[in-house]
Design a protein around this motif. Structure first.
Motif, PDB file in Angstrom:
ATOM      1  N   THR A 129       0.800  -1.224   0.000  1.00  0.00           N
ATOM      2  CA  THR A 129       0.000   0.000   0.000  1.00  0.00           C
ATOM      3  C   THR A 129       0.832   1.273   0.000  1.00  0.00           C
ATOM      4  OG1 THR A 129      -0.161  -0.099   2.410  1.00  0.00           O
ATOM      5  CG2 THR A 129      -1.957  -1.129   1.129  1.00  0.00           C
ATOM      6  N   SER A 130       2.086   1.164   0.389  1.00  0.00           N
ATOM      7  CA  SER A 130       2.978   2.329   0.281  1.00  0.00           C
ATOM      8  C   SER A 130       4.410   1.852   0.128  1.00  0.00           C
ATOM      9  CB  SER A 130       2.834   3.261   1.492  1.00  0.00           C
ATOM     10  OG  SER A 130       3.218   2.626   2.671  1.00  0.00           O
ATOM     11  N   TRP A 131       5.145   2.605  -0.665  1.00  0.00           N
ATOM     12  CA  TRP A 131       6.566   2.306  -0.909  1.00  0.00           C
ATOM     13  C   TRP A 131       7.216   3.611  -1.320  1.00  0.00           C
ATOM     14  CZ3 TRP A 131       9.129  -2.579  -1.129  1.00  0.00           C
ATOM     15  CH2 TRP A 131      10.447  -2.525  -1.584  1.00  0.00           C
ATOM     16  N   PHE A 132       8.047   4.123  -0.428  1.00  0.00           N
ATOM     17  CA  PHE A 132       8.776   5.349  -0.730  1.00  0.00           C
ATOM     18  C   PHE A 132      10.205   5.154  -0.269  1.00  0.00           C
ATOM     19  CE2 PHE A 132      10.604   9.405   0.482  1.00  0.00           C
ATOM     20  CZ  PHE A 132      10.352  10.170  -0.652  1.00  0.00           C
ATOM     21  N   GLY A 133      11.148   5.512  -1.111  1.00  0.00           N
ATOM     22  CA  GLY A 133      12.555   5.374  -0.768  1.00  0.00           C
ATOM     23  C   GLY A 133      13.042   3.947  -0.961  1.00  0.00           C
ATOM     24  N   ASP A 134      14.313   3.760  -0.701  1.00  0.00           N
ATOM     25  CA  ASP A 134      14.937   2.450  -0.876  1.00  0.00           C
ATOM     26  C   ASP A 134      15.026   1.705   0.455  1.00  0.00           C
ATOM     27  OD1 ASP A 134      15.422   2.887  -3.606  1.00  0.00           O
ATOM     28  OD2 ASP A 134      17.255   4.002  -3.149  1.00  0.00           O
ATOM     29  N   PRO A 135      14.754   0.408   0.440  1.00  0.00           N
ATOM     30  CA  PRO A 135      14.879  -0.392   1.665  1.00  0.00           C
ATOM     31  C   PRO A 135      16.329  -0.411   2.154  1.00  0.00           C
ATOM     32  CG  PRO A 135      13.750  -1.632  -0.049  1.00  0.00           C
ATOM     33  CD  PRO A 135      14.288  -0.388  -0.688  1.00  0.00           C
ATOM     34  N   ASP A 136      16.488  -0.313   3.460  1.00  0.00           N
ATOM     35  CA  ASP A 136      17.825  -0.390   4.044  1.00  0.00           C
ATOM     36  C   ASP A 136      18.144  -1.851   4.381  1.00  0.00           C
ATOM     37  OD1 ASP A 136      16.571  -1.005   6.458  1.00  0.00           O
ATOM     38  OD2 ASP A 136      17.056   0.896   7.418  1.00  0.00           O
ATOM     39  N   PRO A 137      19.338  -2.127   4.885  1.00  0.00           N
ATOM     40  CA  PRO A 137      19.701  -3.520   5.184  1.00  0.00           C
ATOM     41  C   PRO A 137      18.740  -4.230   6.145  1.00  0.00           C
ATOM     42  CG  PRO A 137      21.674  -2.172   5.140  1.00  0.00           C
ATOM     43  CD  PRO A 137      20.497  -1.232   5.031  1.00  0.00           C
ATOM     44  N   ALA A 138      18.210  -3.529   7.133  1.00  0.00           N
ATOM     45  CA  ALA A 138      17.265  -4.160   8.068  1.00  0.00           C
ATOM     46  C   ALA A 138      16.003  -4.609   7.333  1.00  0.00           C
ATOM     47  CB  ALA A 138      16.903  -3.197   9.194  1.00  0.00           C
ATOM     48  N   GLU A 139      15.544  -3.809   6.406  1.00  0.00           N
ATOM     49  CA  GLU A 139      14.352  -4.168   5.636  1.00  0.00           C
ATOM     50  C   GLU A 139      14.648  -5.315   4.674  1.00  0.00           C
ATOM     51  OE1 GLU A 139      11.787  -0.423   4.645  1.00  0.00           O
ATOM     52  OE2 GLU A 139      13.925   0.128   4.554  1.00  0.00           O
ATOM     53  N   ARG A 140      15.826  -5.298   4.103  1.00  0.00           N
ATOM     54  CA  ARG A 140      16.223  -6.401   3.215  1.00  0.00           C
ATOM     55  C   ARG A 140      16.321  -7.698   4.009  1.00  0.00           C
ATOM     56  NH1 ARG A 140      18.527  -4.944  -1.743  1.00  0.00           N
ATOM     57  NH2 ARG A 140      18.068  -7.116  -2.174  1.00  0.00           N
ATOM     58  N   ASP A 141      16.859  -7.617   5.243  1.00  0.00           N
ATOM     59  CA  ASP A 141      16.923  -8.794   6.105  1.00  0.00           C
ATOM     60  C   ASP A 141      15.526  -9.299   6.473  1.00  0.00           C
ATOM     61  OD1 ASP A 141      19.683  -8.745   6.062  1.00  0.00           O
ATOM     62  OD2 ASP A 141      19.886  -7.846   8.067  1.00  0.00           O
TER      63      ASP A 141
END
Length: 190
Positions: A129-141
């Motif tokens: 429902t929302s996506w702004f900016g690039d995922p950081d390492p914690a989000e990638r993990d």
């Protein structure tokens, strides 16, 4: 002497994390009436079971060696402008929400009055429902892809919200031990 103990929270809840904040300043930035202080269990129960109460912690040690003030309550599920709050407080402000019934999971991060990152997901429909900016390492993990396109499948669970919160500020489900002070309880105007 009776010492209050911290009580973890997070499931079916929304909360803010404010870097280096002070509870009274967070209360004012949220536009809440000051209802005074309350013990952790009672304050978190009120914040979880009512639609107008928010419980605000004293500063707590967290990620990156920063102290964080957490504000929790169902009231925050209705939406909060973290960009505005970040600008008012001159601080990094993070928003987290999770509700396991609908599998609603969200996190946002603002610093210096600017939105840095936003992610929202409803597992019931599989919709981002929302996506702004690039995922950081914690989000990638936590399982997010580096970028989102029509062919990307995203699957996020409640535990992923807590993992991101732990990396960015504090995982509120882990709060235990003697409380560093009571909670400040605020209420929205009727």
């Amino acid at each position: 002497m009776d010492t209050d103990v911290m009580t973890g929270f997070g499931g079916k809840q929304a909360w803010l994390a404010v870097a280096g904040g002070e509870p009274q300043a967070v209360l004012e930035a949220l536009g809440l009436r000051d209802l005074g202080t309350v013990g952790w269990r009672a304050g978190l129960d009120l914040a979880h079971l009512t639609d107008d109460r928010v419980a605000i912690t004293p500063p707590l040690p967290g990620a990156r060696g920063i102290s964080w003030v957490l504000a929790a309550g169902r009231r925050l599920m209705q939406g909060v402008d973290i960009v505005e709050i970040s600008a008012k407080l001159g601080a990094e402000v993070q928003f987290f929400a999770t509700h396991r019934v609908t599998e609603l999971h969200r996190w946002q991060r603002a610093a210096g009055g600017e939105l840095v990152r936003a992610f929202g997901y409803v597992g019931q429909t599989g919709e981002v429902t929302s996506w702004f900016g690039d995922p950081d390492p914690a989000e990638r993990d936590a399982g997010l892809p580096g970028e989102l396109d029509e062919e990307t499948t995203v699957l996020v669970a409640e535990r992923d919200v807590f993992r991101v919160a732990a990396a960015w500020s504090i995982d509120p489900t882990t709060l235990t031990g003697p409380a560093p002070g009571p909670l400040l309880l605020g209420a929205a105007d009727a």
